[in-house]
Motif scaffolding. Structure first.
Motif, PDB file in Angstrom:
ATOM      1  N   GLY A 168      -7.400 -24.881 -67.609  1.00  0.00           N
ATOM      2  CA  GLY A 168      -6.437 -24.258 -66.705  1.00  0.00           C
ATOM      3  C   GLY A 168      -7.017 -24.006 -65.330  1.00  0.00           C
ATOM      4  O   GLY A 168      -6.503 -24.508 -64.325  1.00  0.00           O
ATOM      5  N   GLU A 175      -0.420 -19.222 -70.020  1.00  0.00           N
ATOM      6  CA  GLU A 175      -0.167 -20.529 -70.639  1.00  0.00           C
ATOM      7  C   GLU A 175      -0.547 -20.522 -72.117  1.00  0.00           C
ATOM      8  O   GLU A 175       0.067 -21.217 -72.927  1.00  0.00           O
ATOM      9  N   HIS A 206       1.026 -28.631 -72.053  1.00  0.00           N
ATOM     10  CA  HIS A 206       0.662 -27.939 -70.820  1.00  0.00           C
ATOM     11  C   HIS A 206       1.931 -27.480 -70.093  1.00  0.00           C
ATOM     12  O   HIS A 206       3.047 -27.853 -70.465  1.00  0.00           O
ATOM     13  N   GLY A 220      -7.617 -26.802 -62.833  1.00  0.00           N
ATOM     14  CA  GLY A 220      -6.437 -27.379 -62.204  1.00  0.00           C
ATOM     15  C   GLY A 220      -5.950 -26.592 -61.007  1.00  0.00           C
ATOM     16  O   GLY A 220      -5.512 -27.175 -60.002  1.00  0.00           O
ATOM     17  N   MET A 230       0.093 -35.956 -64.255  1.00  0.00           N
ATOM     18  CA  MET A 230      -1.118 -35.230 -64.619  1.00  0.00           C
ATOM     19  C   MET A 230      -2.338 -36.131 -64.514  1.00  0.00           C
ATOM     20  O   MET A 230      -2.263 -37.336 -64.775  1.00  0.00           O
ATOM     21  N   GLU A 232      -0.424 -31.745 -62.105  1.00  0.00           N
ATOM     22  CA  GLU A 232      -1.367 -30.854 -62.776  1.00  0.00           C
ATOM     23  C   GLU A 232      -2.650 -31.616 -63.088  1.00  0.00           C
ATOM     24  O   GLU A 232      -2.619 -32.753 -63.561  1.00  0.00           O
ATOM     25  N   HIS A 252      -6.066 -31.207 -65.402  1.00  0.00           N
ATOM     26  CA  HIS A 252      -6.477 -30.418 -66.564  1.00  0.00           C
ATOM     27  C   HIS A 252      -7.630 -31.115 -67.272  1.00  0.00           C
ATOM     28  O   HIS A 252      -7.669 -32.342 -67.343  1.00  0.00           O
ATOM     29  N   SER A 288      -1.446 -24.973 -62.526  1.00  0.00           N
ATOM     30  CA  SER A 288      -2.016 -24.800 -63.858  1.00  0.00           C
ATOM     31  C   SER A 288      -2.128 -23.293 -64.075  1.00  0.00           C
ATOM     32  O   SER A 288      -1.434 -22.522 -63.419  1.00  0.00           O
ATOM     33  N   HIS A 289      -3.002 -22.876 -64.980  1.00  0.00           N
ATOM     34  CA  HIS A 289      -3.044 -21.468 -65.368  1.00  0.00           C
ATOM     35  C   HIS A 289      -4.456 -20.916 -65.252  1.00  0.00           C
ATOM     36  O   HIS A 289      -5.433 -21.668 -65.141  1.00  0.00           O
TER      37      HIS A 289
END
Length: 422
Positions: free
Chosen positions: A97, A130, A371, A100, A385, A196, A198, A84-85
């Motif tokens: 983000g 992201e 995402h 994750g 996810m 991921e 989130h 993720s970010h």
């Protein structure tokens, strides 16, 4: 130690990392971690430190993404990536983000504590930028990784300071020359899966009274950040038949798109329309003048590539109709797009089975947001996810994810990985 006990034992680590990234991004009343800026980079360093404590191997790719690899001594299959970010919108929340990335760290820590050795490498990715707020283009880290940057993207200016994307990447240890080659930094065929975690961006899990959901699909989007409507400036007393009112044309366009949205949802075709910018020219607008100039933005979302293309066709027809009826010119201007992200059926089933084994309620739901998972799915990587309950949405200071709900998602993720390793 059982796997459940091992996951529970990671709660202090998870909370420490959540608190750590919050402190790095503190910008009252919310959180700001600027992409390719000090906040995002400091968060990358914090996550890298947590990885080193687990003996993970750190590397930075040409897009300045961070990878932390737990190598399997008997790797039999392609690696699974958990990502993720760490950037945020301006004065957003702490969990969009970051939760994750931290979930990936915690899952590896739990597997290690339980003595479970995977049969393939597991990697945690902290992907750069992201959020589309920084360059008018979202999902940049995964676009870099998978060679999905659109033409001219590396020359886009940063919203803070105007540094180009290429220069921003260089400043964080990346290599835009490698990105300009247009080939993936990682061959998608060599990635076994991308997972991921989130926070949810709509209160569907509040409604369902469930801590976590298995995601079915993420929407793709078509975005026009600066739609320009040009009419004619005029006196407020001008009769209606003589007017070319740009502001009312903007209102007409917006309401026509909402009618499209409601009709599509009624027909069982989920989508979304968002008008973010919506304004007359602040330097010239007046109480006593008809606006001859109007600016608005559009984010148009759909869950299927064909449906999204059809919606874009409908947009063109609506624009033409409003422009003719109002006697204005509507220029859609710059366009960006992200592909829809359907999740892999086998991973959907596997994550659902993991939740069932743990006795965790986990309905299957679409995500309202796009995402980094979208880019992996579009590149042909099997993608899955988990969505975490979050009462107040995201992109605001009031994100309300509870740590126990994140721990439930980490438990499902870890159980899935443990059975994947069997």
């Amino acid at each position: 130690m059982t796997l459940t006990e091992a996951v529970t034992a990671q709660t202090p680590l998870v909370q420490r990392l959540l608190d750590g990234v919050a402190a790095l991004g503190a910008d009252p009343p919310g959180i700001t971690r600027v992409a390719y800026g000090p906040g995002e980079s400091a968060a990358h360093a914090l996550i890298a430190e947590a990885g080193r404590a687990l003996s993970l191997t750190a590397s930075t790719d040409a897009g300045a993404n961070l990878t932390l690899r737990w190598a399997s001594p008997s790797a039999q299959r392609a690696p699974v990536l958990i990502g993720s970010h760490l950037d945020s919108v301006v004065q957003g929340g702490n969990f969009d983000g970051a939760a994750g990335v931290i979930a990936g760290i915690a899952a590896i820590a739990a597997l290690q504590a339980a003595g479970i050795q995977p049969k393939r490498d597991i990697e945690v990715l902290a992907l750069r930028c992201e959020e589309a707020v920084w360059f008018g283009l979202g999902l940049i880290g995964s676009r870099c990784l998978l060679a999905r940057l659109p033409e001219g993207a590396l020359d886009l200016p940063h919203a803070r300071g105007g540094l180009t994307l290429a220069a921003s990447i260089v400043a964080c240890g990346g290599d835009p020359a490698r990105l300009r080659e247009g080939t993936p930094l990682r061959d998608p065929r060599g990635i076994g899966a991308y997972l991921e975690v989130h926070i949810e961006q709509a209160p569907q899990l509040i409604e369902a009274v469930a801590p976590v959901a298995v995601c079915l699909a993420n929407p793709g989007n078509v975005r026009h950040p600066f739609i320009r409507i040009t009419g004619e400036d005029a006196h407020t007393g001008l009769p209606h038949r003589f007017r070319h009112d740009a502001a009312l044309a903007g209102a007409d366009l917006s309401l026509a798109l909402e009618r499209l949205w409601l009709a599509e949802e009624k027909a069982g075709r989920p989508m979304a329309v968002t008008i973010g910018r919506f304004h007359t020219d602040a330097a010239r607008h007046s109480l006593t003048a008809v606006a001859g100039d109007f600016t608005m933005s559009l984010d148009l979302r759909g869950y299927d590539a064909e449906h999204l293309a059809a919606l874009e066709g409908r947009l063109a027809a609506i624009v033409a109709e409003v422009a003719e009826r109002r006697g204005v010119t509507i220029t859609l201007g710059e366009r960006s797009a992200a592909a829809p992200g359907p999740m892999d059926p086998a991973i959907i089933a596997g994550l659902g089975a993991a939740a069932a084994r743990l006795g965790i309620a986990a309905p299957a739901l679409n995500s309202p947001g796009s995402h980094d998972a979208n880019n992996f799915a579009a590149a042909g990587v099997p993608t899955g996810m988990l969505l975490v309950r979050n009462q107040n949405g995201s992109h605001n200071p009031h994100e309300a994810m509870d740590t126990p709900d994140l721990m439930a998602a980490i438990a499902v993720l870890t159980d899935y990985l443990a059975h994947d390793a069997a």
